[in-house]
Scaffold this motif. Structure first.
Motif, PDB file in Angstrom:
ATOM      1  N   ASN A 198      14.744  68.068  23.743  1.00 39.79           N
ATOM      2  CA  ASN A 198      15.681  69.204  24.110  1.00 39.79           C
ATOM      3  C   ASN A 198      17.270  68.729  23.718  1.00 39.79           C
ATOM      4  O   ASN A 198      17.466  67.740  24.543  1.00 39.79           O
ATOM      5  CB  ASN A 198      15.531  69.989  25.241  1.00 39.79           C
ATOM      6  N   LEU A 201      11.707  72.330  29.869  1.00 40.58           N
ATOM      7  CA  LEU A 201      10.368  72.524  29.221  1.00 40.58           C
ATOM      8  C   LEU A 201      10.758  72.411  27.586  1.00 40.58           C
ATOM      9  O   LEU A 201      11.659  72.657  27.174  1.00 40.58           O
ATOM     10  CB  LEU A 201       9.763  73.694  29.555  1.00 40.58           C
ATOM     11  N   THR A 249       3.866  70.501  28.465  1.00 42.49           N
ATOM     12  CA  THR A 249       4.281  71.580  29.595  1.00 42.49           C
ATOM     13  C   THR A 249       3.513  71.297  30.988  1.00 42.49           C
ATOM     14  O   THR A 249       3.242  72.080  31.528  1.00 42.49           O
ATOM     15  CB  THR A 249       3.874  73.184  29.178  1.00 42.49           C
ATOM     16  N   SER A 273      17.586  73.736  30.767  1.00 44.61           N
ATOM     17  CA  SER A 273      16.309  73.627  29.918  1.00 44.61           C
ATOM     18  C   SER A 273      15.691  72.264  30.100  1.00 44.61           C
ATOM     19  O   SER A 273      16.335  71.162  29.896  1.00 44.61           O
ATOM     20  CB  SER A 273      16.785  73.686  28.238  1.00 44.61           C
ATOM     21  N   GLU A 287       9.865  78.469  26.587  1.00 43.92           N
ATOM     22  CA  GLU A 287      11.193  78.003  26.824  1.00 43.92           C
ATOM     23  C   GLU A 287      12.072  78.476  25.949  1.00 43.92           C
ATOM     24  O   GLU A 287      13.206  78.774  26.076  1.00 43.92           O
ATOM     25  CB  GLU A 287      10.996  76.421  26.857  1.00 43.92           C
ATOM     26  N   LEU A 325      11.336  72.735  23.957  1.00 39.97           N
ATOM     27  CA  LEU A 325      11.920  73.715  23.411  1.00 39.97           C
ATOM     28  C   LEU A 325      10.972  74.413  22.200  1.00 39.97           C
ATOM     29  O   LEU A 325      11.036  75.332  21.684  1.00 39.97           O
ATOM     30  CB  LEU A 325      13.345  73.402  22.834  1.00 39.97           C
ATOM     31  N   VAL A 340      13.705  77.517  34.168  1.00 38.40           N
ATOM     32  CA  VAL A 340      12.370  77.995  33.477  1.00 38.40           C
ATOM     33  C   VAL A 340      11.611  76.797  33.973  1.00 38.40           C
ATOM     34  O   VAL A 340      11.790  75.475  33.311  1.00 38.40           O
ATOM     35  CB  VAL A 340      12.509  78.069  31.903  1.00 38.40           C
TER      36      VAL A 340
END
Length: 571
Positions: free
Chosen positions: A75, A228, A561, A226, A235, A230, A272
């Motif tokens: 990410n 998790l 995840t 952010s 996400e 992408l 998230v």
């Protein structure tokens, strides 16, 4: 059907979403970025759009209009830039899990006929090790490296695109976007366990944004972090689409291990998450509370007084829970959570801290949210109600329990599986309902509850259905259990029995018994877990009782995840 209670702006496609955001929030920061040297700087929405236009123009000039472009990296801002430049005027984005091996990545590149892949140095090295097996026309672009001879980088493409724009090149800017045409191709385990490509279009994503923003309030002052991966639509939809629609700022976490550290750095207000992360953080918070003199008693009193104060307009949360609130950076107000069941007590405790957890349900095939709690619905055990514009139903409910397969219909349901009409026909019926493969039930108020996956159901010899997720919840509630898995097994007679695989919480064992992991014998572990299983069985009817269990000394294999890979952890 759920009705929106916030005003919603109509958006036609993802480029329209971005254009409206520039008009409304152009000078606001879209991203706060931490450099490799640890320095922080902000990038406005106008600057974001300028870089998207430049990168997109360069890609079109290189002949990639209408092609599939992959992204496989950690990410970062460049991940968002690559994604948005592709879908707003170039072609189809193919997000790929960077944890995959070459033998998993290469088939995706081939099946999708990817022409260019944005990636980091590690992925590039992984690909170049077996370069002879790659597609001959595959172009690799590094996303965070400075330009160097013989290496194509995203910075170089942005600069190339800027010069083309200055010369009057409008091929990217004037590209027509069909809201019904695939813009994203995501590979998932799907509903039958085999890898399938989920085709999503602009209409899927835009309807998802408008539906959710009608019942969940995100403000221009909000900052989302952010964490998790992408490449998961869960996400990416929230970070890449929800945030700009509302003019919020986005930051990037350095990884699961650094999430609390990063929260103190960025002071985000929205997060998230998945249940495992929240459960881990919650355990640490409760342990810290219990370690203080009268900590548990004061915690309970604080929750009662905060609730009482809210009835008369007094916000006492920072009085009683300031230390906890500061753990999350001091500004956290909203956590959007899904992907697996979560313990209701966690939702209740976070609510007491002043942090609302919106627990919901969705799938990649639904772009991804379909059912969710919202700003006026805070249920601890239910995943909530269908989004505005979404129909949900329970197919063939059991006469006793009401449990059946959850089916979803709405504008966010995928176009289908890529080059796989047979599998598409299996999951999308003639009425347009997507058959999720998940089991659940709905109460008289229209609130939905998840029981588990249909393919995970254990059917006993007497025909009883057992949902392993329920038993995993009970086992996982014991502090001596770190992770667990419940599955069907066979006894010596060939009969189906309920079995468990348990990874003990060695930190808790050390605190209780003063022994390190390597000092605890197998017999001692068995005795501890046997007591846990017996305690769980006391709460269950005879046919649900756990008959056999095995202990692991290593963590379960998980997805990116943090969901346990059920069929890779049976032994």
């Amino acid at each position: 059907m759920t009705k929106p209670f916030y005003e919603v702006r109509e958006i036609r496609d993802l480029r329209d979403l971005l254009s409206q955001s520039i008009e409304l929030y152009g000078d606001k920061p879209a991203f706060e970025i931490k450099s490799s040297r640890g320095e922080h700087y902000e990038l406005t929405y106008k600057e974001y759009q300028e870089q998207i236009n430049a990168l997109g123009t360069a890609l079109v000039d290189m002949g990639y209009a209408g092609e599939k472009i992959a992204i496989c990296a950690d990410n970062c801002y460049e991940w968002a830039l690559s994604y948005m430049a592709t879908v707003t005027g170039v072609g189809v984005i193919v997000p790929i899990d960077r944890e995959l091996l070459f033998d998993d990545i290469n088939p995706i590149l081939n099946i999708s006929d990817v022409k260019l892949i944005f990636c980091d140095k590690k992925i590039a090295a992984k690909l170049n090790e077996r370069k002879d097996e790659l597609k001959k026309d595959l172009q690799i672009v590094l996303i965070r490296e400075e330009p160097a001879e013989g290496i194509l980088t995203i910075n170089e493409l942005v600069e190339r695109g800027r010069k083309l724009l200055e010369s009057g090149d409008r091929r990217f800017l004037d590209a027509e976007i069909d809201p019904e045409k695939m813009c994203s191709l995501l590979f998932t385990s799907g509903t039958t366990g085999t890898s399938k490509g989920v085709m999503l279009c602009h209409r899927n994503f835009c309807s998802e944004v408008m539906a959710t923003m009608g019942i969940v309030k995100i403000n221009p002052e909000d900052c989302g972090i952010s964490m998790l991966p992408l490449h998961h639509t869960y996400e990416s939809t929230i970070i890449l689409f929800f945030a700009p629609y509302c003019g919020a700022k986005v930051t990037f976490c350095d990884g699961f291990k650094y999430v609390l550290k990063n929260m103190k750095e960025f002071s985000p207000s929205i997060f998230v998450s998945v249940p495992l992360v929240l459960e881990t953080v919650h355990k640490r918070l409760i342990k810290a509370i219990q370690a203080k003199p009268h900590g548990e008693t004061l915690f309970k009193i604080g929750k009662v007084l905060c609730k009482a104060g809210s009835y008369v307009g007094l916000d006492l949360k920072k009085v009683f829970f300031k230390e906890i609130i500061d753990t999350f950076g001091g500004s956290m107000r909203l956590i959007i959570c899904g992907a697996a069941p979560i313990k209701p007590q966690i939702l209740k405790d976070f609510d007491a801290f002043g942090i609302q957890i919106l627990f919901g349900y969705g799938l990649t095939e639904c772009a991804p949210l379909a059912i969710i709690n919202h700003d006026r619905l805070h249920l601890a055990e239910s995943v909530g109600v269908p989004l505005p514009g979404v129909e949900a139903k329970i197919l063939d409910p059991d006469p006793e329990t009401g449990i059946g397969e959850i089916c979803i219909k709405g504008p966010m349901v995928m176009l289908g599986y890529y080059n796989n009409p047979e599998e598409t026909a299996k999951v999308i019926d003639s009425d347009g309902f997507f058959h999720t493969g998940d089991l659940g039930y709905v109460d008289k108020k229209g609130h939905y509850y998840i029981s588990g996956r249909s393919k995970n159901v254990i059917v006993t010899s007497n025909g009883k259905n057992i949902y392993p997720e329920e038993l995993e919840f009970h086992l996982g509630s014991d502090s001596l259990v770190s992770e667990c898995l419940v599955l069907g097994d066979e006894n010596k007679k060939g009969e189906t029995i309920v079995a468990a695989r348990i990874f003990p919480n060695f930190e808790e064992i050390k605190e209780r018994f003063g022994k390190e992991k390597d000092e605890v014998s197998d017999d001692e572990l068995y005795g501890m877990m046997d007591n846990v299983v017996k305690s769980v069985n006391e709460k269950l009817p005879a046919y649900k009782k756990i008959v056999d269990f095995k202990i692991r000394r290593t963590e379960f294999v998980k997805t990116t995840t943090q969901k346990i890979k059920r069929y890779q952890n049976k032994d």
